[in-house]
Write an enzyme that holds these catalytic residues in place. Sequence first.
Site, PDB file in Angstrom:
ATOM      1  N   CYS A 151      45.527  46.845  37.103  1.00  0.00           N
ATOM      2  CA  CYS A 151      44.573  47.737  36.436  1.00  0.00           C
ATOM      3  C   CYS A 151      44.321  47.293  34.993  1.00  0.00           C
ATOM      4  O   CYS A 151      43.175  47.227  34.533  1.00  0.00           O
ATOM      5  CB  CYS A 151      45.099  49.169  36.464  1.00  0.00           C
ATOM      6  SG  CYS A 151      46.845  49.294  36.021  1.00  0.00           S
ATOM      7  N   HIS A 210      45.750  54.131  30.571  1.00  0.00           N
ATOM      8  CA  HIS A 210      46.192  53.132  29.598  1.00  0.00           C
ATOM      9  C   HIS A 210      45.146  53.082  28.486  1.00  0.00           C
ATOM     10  O   HIS A 210      43.957  53.278  28.748  1.00  0.00           O
ATOM     11  CB  HIS A 210      46.231  51.731  30.201  1.00  0.00           C
ATOM     12  CG  HIS A 210      47.071  51.572  31.425  1.00  0.00           C
ATOM     13  ND1 HIS A 210      48.425  51.814  31.454  1.00  0.00           N
ATOM     14  CD2 HIS A 210      46.750  51.160  32.674  1.00  0.00           C
ATOM     15  CE1 HIS A 210      48.904  51.549  32.660  1.00  0.00           C
ATOM     16  NE2 HIS A 210      47.901  51.159  33.432  1.00  0.00           N
TER      17      HIS A 210
HETATM   18  P1  NAP Z   1      52.427  53.431  45.673  1.00  0.00           P
HETATM   19  O1  NAP Z   1      51.597  54.521  45.135  1.00  0.00           O
HETATM   20  O2  NAP Z   1      53.895  53.509  45.608  1.00  0.00           O
HETATM   21  O3  NAP Z   1      51.953  53.189  47.167  1.00  0.00           O
HETATM   22  C1  NAP Z   1      52.572  52.242  47.989  1.00  0.00           C
HETATM   23  C2  NAP Z   1      52.490  52.741  49.424  1.00  0.00           C
HETATM   24  O4  NAP Z   1      53.091  51.827  50.309  1.00  0.00           O
HETATM   25  C3  NAP Z   1      53.155  54.064  49.643  1.00  0.00           C
HETATM   26  O5  NAP Z   1      52.255  54.862  50.402  1.00  0.00           O
HETATM   27  C4  NAP Z   1      54.405  53.751  50.449  1.00  0.00           C
HETATM   28  O6  NAP Z   1      54.659  54.948  51.115  1.00  0.00           O
HETATM   29  C5  NAP Z   1      53.954  52.531  51.209  1.00  0.00           C
HETATM   30  N1  NAP Z   1      55.008  51.599  51.557  1.00  0.00           N
HETATM   31  C6  NAP Z   1      56.202  51.421  50.953  1.00  0.00           C
HETATM   32  N2  NAP Z   1      56.874  50.406  51.536  1.00  0.00           N
HETATM   33  C7  NAP Z   1      56.065  49.938  52.513  1.00  0.00           C
HETATM   34  C8  NAP Z   1      56.201  48.914  53.477  1.00  0.00           C
HETATM   35  N3  NAP Z   1      57.270  48.133  53.532  1.00  0.00           N
HETATM   36  N4  NAP Z   1      55.195  48.727  54.349  1.00  0.00           N
HETATM   37  C9  NAP Z   1      54.072  49.493  54.320  1.00  0.00           C
HETATM   38  N5  NAP Z   1      53.901  50.486  53.438  1.00  0.00           N
HETATM   39  C10 NAP Z   1      54.878  50.696  52.537  1.00  0.00           C
HETATM   40  O7  NAP Z   1      52.039  52.046  45.008  1.00  0.00           O
HETATM   41  P2  NAP Z   1      50.686  51.660  44.281  1.00  0.00           P
HETATM   42  O8  NAP Z   1      50.743  52.165  42.887  1.00  0.00           O
HETATM   43  O9  NAP Z   1      49.532  51.996  45.146  1.00  0.00           O
HETATM   44  O10 NAP Z   1      50.884  50.098  44.193  1.00  0.00           O
HETATM   45  C11 NAP Z   1      50.495  49.217  45.234  1.00  0.00           C
HETATM   46  C12 NAP Z   1      50.096  47.898  44.608  1.00  0.00           C
HETATM   47  O11 NAP Z   1      48.971  48.151  43.738  1.00  0.00           O
HETATM   48  C13 NAP Z   1      51.152  47.244  43.724  1.00  0.00           C
HETATM   49  O12 NAP Z   1      51.006  45.844  43.805  1.00  0.00           O
HETATM   50  C14 NAP Z   1      50.784  47.719  42.323  1.00  0.00           C
HETATM   51  O13 NAP Z   1      51.272  46.878  41.325  1.00  0.00           O
HETATM   52  C15 NAP Z   1      49.275  47.678  42.425  1.00  0.00           C
HETATM   53  N6  NAP Z   1      48.549  48.510  41.448  1.00  0.00           N
HETATM   54  C16 NAP Z   1      48.966  49.764  41.133  1.00  0.00           C
HETATM   55  C17 NAP Z   1      48.255  50.511  40.203  1.00  0.00           C
HETATM   56  C18 NAP Z   1      48.689  51.875  39.784  1.00  0.00           C
HETATM   57  O14 NAP Z   1      48.395  52.268  38.656  1.00  0.00           O
HETATM   58  N7  NAP Z   1      49.358  52.634  40.611  1.00  0.00           N
HETATM   59  C19 NAP Z   1      47.101  49.980  39.633  1.00  0.00           C
HETATM   60  C20 NAP Z   1      46.650  48.711  40.022  1.00  0.00           C
HETATM   61  C21 NAP Z   1      47.396  47.980  40.928  1.00  0.00           C
HETATM   62  P3  NAP Z   1      55.470  55.219  52.458  1.00  0.00           P
HETATM   63  O15 NAP Z   1      56.761  54.494  52.298  1.00  0.00           O
HETATM   64  O16 NAP Z   1      55.586  56.696  52.483  1.00  0.00           O
HETATM   65  O17 NAP Z   1      54.610  54.702  53.573  1.00  0.00           O
END
Ligand code: NAP
Length: 338
Positions: free
Chosen positions: A139, A218
């Site tokens: 982001c 941010h």
């Molecule tokens: P998140 O909110 O924690 O979501 C991750 C999801 O994946 C959850 O639904 C989790 O829930 C599931 N998960 C966990 N382990 C898994 C597995 N082994 N296989 C399949 N599903 C699984 O994370 P996020 O913030 O969306 O981040 C995801 C990516 O986007 C990361 O690379 C992060 O750096 C990037 N990102 C995040 C943001 C931000 O601000 N949040 C911004 C830009 C980019 P369940 O275990 O309940 O299924």
Amino acid sequence: MTAKVAINGYGTIGKRVADAVRAQEDMEVVGVTKTRPTFEARMAVSKGFDLYAASKDNVAGFKGAGIEVSGTLEDLLGEADIIVDGTPKGSGYRAQYEEAGIKAIWQGGEKHELTGLSFNSQVNFEAALGAAYLRVPSCNTTGLIRTLYPLQVAFGMKEILAVMVRRAADPWDTRRGPINAIEPVLTMPSHHGPDVQSVLPDLDIQTIAVKVPTTIMHLHTVTARMKREVTVEEVLDVWRRTPRIRLVKGAEGVKSTAQVMELARDLARPRSDLFEIVVWEEGVNVKDRSLYYFQAVHQEADVVPENVDAIRAMMTLEEDKRESIRKTDLSLGIPPAF
Ligand code: NAP
């Protein structure tokens, strides 16, 4: 042609990308995965998405909670042309996607080296045409690229310093902090500078990051030495013609990220998502060829349009980046810039 899109990891980014993909005429969501039978799993089902367990080991949990799944990720991979991986960083699915012969998009938690192609719609849409794998950077990185790239093209820049005041956690996340401290990242540059260079290798940028106890946005302060004389009006004019940048005014009451998110709520988009990078007009200043500005990034939302454009490029649904950006932005309610 309609691209069949799967989402692995239906969390902060995954659920937003799923909704955005569903809003496109040239794409459909064939399924989303969860590991646990959480409220988000129930929401996915109630929204009409086909839910799959991420692995066989997770199936019993869904059964126990009375949530029906259509199979496992392995089955979903057989249904899809392309998968958007929204799982936590380092989840390690690349081999499984390769084996299934499916295209894949990762998010900014992963390193550039995972795919060798880091994507931004404005900068390298063409490089993504037909690509098998790419990564949409974080982001913060996406936010910096959105405002810096058009200035680099219009005026040329050297010696950029971006100081990022970062939210501590996403609004739902009670695990992370700090909740009463300000935490500097002691490595210099922070990972954001090299990350920007994974898309814009020639940009002369240094970054410093500090974490603060907020969940909503941010805030970046950016200083850039311009290669030629510029005026504030010229800079604003470039941004007015750049997609996914929203100019706001302190004089109209937008004094902080709190009012930015209030504005986002008033826009009444799903989840109050603000896909655009917000720049304060009065915060843009030029002194002796140095440009100074502030911008704010809604961390949960700004990468969503990039994911949609990346799918369009990789599936060659559209070869013209402006047309892809136009379609994506129209579907998400983002005002057109061209
Ligand atoms: P998140 O909110 O924690 O979501 C991750 C999801 O994946 C959850 O639904 C989790 O829930 C599931 N998960 C966990 N382990 C898994 C597995 N082994 N296989 C399949 N599903 C699984 O994370 P996020 O913030 O969306 O981040 C995801 C990516 O986007 C990361 O690379 C992060 O750096 C990037 N990102 C995040 C943001 C931000 O601000 N949040 C911004 C830009 C980019 P369940 O275990 O309940 O299924």
